[in-house]
Scaffold this motif. Sequence first.
Motif, PDB file in Angstrom:
ATOM      1  N   TYR A  99     -39.944 -37.628  12.571  1.00  0.00           N
ATOM      2  CA  TYR A  99     -39.018 -38.341  11.883  1.00  0.00           C
ATOM      3  C   TYR A  99     -37.328 -38.256  12.393  1.00  0.00           C
ATOM      4  CZ  TYR A  99     -42.722 -38.920   8.143  1.00  0.00           C
ATOM      5  OH  TYR A  99     -43.665 -39.139   7.550  1.00  0.00           O
ATOM      6  N   ARG A 143     -40.244 -38.413   4.529  1.00  0.00           N
ATOM      7  CA  ARG A 143     -41.051 -39.603   4.738  1.00  0.00           C
ATOM      8  C   ARG A 143     -40.568 -40.866   3.616  1.00  0.00           C
ATOM      9  NH1 ARG A 143     -45.864 -42.606   3.118  1.00  0.00           N
ATOM     10  NH2 ARG A 143     -45.903 -41.454   1.142  1.00  0.00           N
ATOM     11  N   ASP A 179     -37.324 -42.018   5.004  1.00  0.00           N
ATOM     12  CA  ASP A 179     -37.700 -43.081   6.300  1.00  0.00           C
ATOM     13  C   ASP A 179     -38.340 -44.238   5.889  1.00  0.00           C
ATOM     14  OD1 ASP A 179     -38.386 -43.358   9.333  1.00  0.00           O
ATOM     15  OD2 ASP A 179     -40.132 -43.589   8.469  1.00  0.00           O
TER      16      ASP A 179
END
Length: 496
Positions: A321, A439, A442
């Motif tokens: 990421y 996560r 993102d």
Amino acid sequence: MSSLRAKIQDVFNEPACEQNRGKDAKARKKGCSKPLTPGAAAGGCAFDGAKIVLQPITDVAHLIHAPLACEGNSWDNRGAASSGPTLWRTSFTTDLSELDVVMGQGERKLFKAIREIKEAYGPPAIFVYPTCVTALVGDDIEAVCKRAAEKFSLPVVPVKAPGFVGSKNLGNKLAGEALLDHVIGTVEPDDAGPYDINILGEFNLSGEFWLVKPLLDRLGIRVRACIPGDARYFDIACAHRARAAMMVCSTALINLARKMEQRWEIPFFEGSFYGITDTSEALRQISQLLVKKGADPEILGRTEALIEEEEAIAWKKLAAYGPRLEGKRVLLNTGGVKSWSVVHALMEIGIEIVGTSVKKSTVEDKERIKQILKDDNHMFEQMAPRELYAMLSEHKADIMLSGGRTQFIALKAKTPWLDINQERQHPYAGYDGMVELVRQIDLAIHNPIWCQVREPAPWDCQPAVREELPRTKSETATVQAFKKSAGTIADDLGEW
């Protein structure tokens, strides 16, 4: 009421709070919260705060002695999770009416409700919460609870935190006082060990603590009581035999931690399970406190080995990421422990913090933010919705992390938003929780919907008008022939 007044004064004189110690006697009497304005939204009353702290005790029946609306406004107001009992999700209230108040039937109705709960559910304990109405009419909750406990051989705990006495934070502390007075220390465990700890101020929101507990299990550390997340009455009653404690949210239960240290010599520290570095540091401090209380020093080596292993796994997952999120700007509109712990966690992976709210943060929380951000220009006590909207609509942040109250401001500004408060659906604690937080950030930032909603609406777009070119002779003849045939068809239809 006199005992309640003394209890509130005791909470206001909290000696473990550095800010409180710096006040003079007059300022200390006012407490830590701003005075409530009648009719204004104060962010929760004392009853609400007490219910927040105690309701996650999952096998206990929580009985609200009040009109129906008091329970309806406070039930299930946090996303705490249970690994077993579900009784805490059942709503109990005496449902007082105007006639009950006028005729003085409140105490009789409360006793009857306790008996019915005992017979129908058989809980290990019943917690009774008076509210503004029952406190003002003078129902003697303590006497009824004492009589019911003797009659039914069942702990019946009065939680004296009616809404009018103060803010939600004060209610948190009064709930801790109720546990100290009536629950903790009432049962002696037969399996106390040198690796027992308490976790205070952890609510197990979305099952967050279940991401941390396996780490402690691998170290051989047993959580004697997690107060209040996924707690059981028996565990809390035995909590006085723990060897050390970790305070997750000091603004809620610092009085509980301090008094347990005074009465039973249980040392505590304040830490966080948000972020890789903070999780590792929390594990180290737990092990160090246990060693000071007599545990085998070899646990320190095992802790470092576990930290090294888990950090390597987490950083490997986060590496994917990094290129997608590096330099992204985040605005945090939250408070408390999250105001600094989440800031530190996000900065570890290269995310820029453009602002963080400190509305519900302590002086210690603010000092931590200054140390992490190197200045206090990114801290704001309160930001009006208009200012918040202006900041987001001008694209000064790529995403906002906040609670549900401000989500619509972000959505109106066409800015990604992620819920990080008690209503959240994903756990963010521990190493795995940090990976999940990144996560979700993102996914929110790179969701293709934002490119679409930022485009002008179709009705705001004027179609281009094409300049008509001159026709040739053949095109002119064709048009005239079409008009003639159309007129003939119209005449035929009219005659028909």
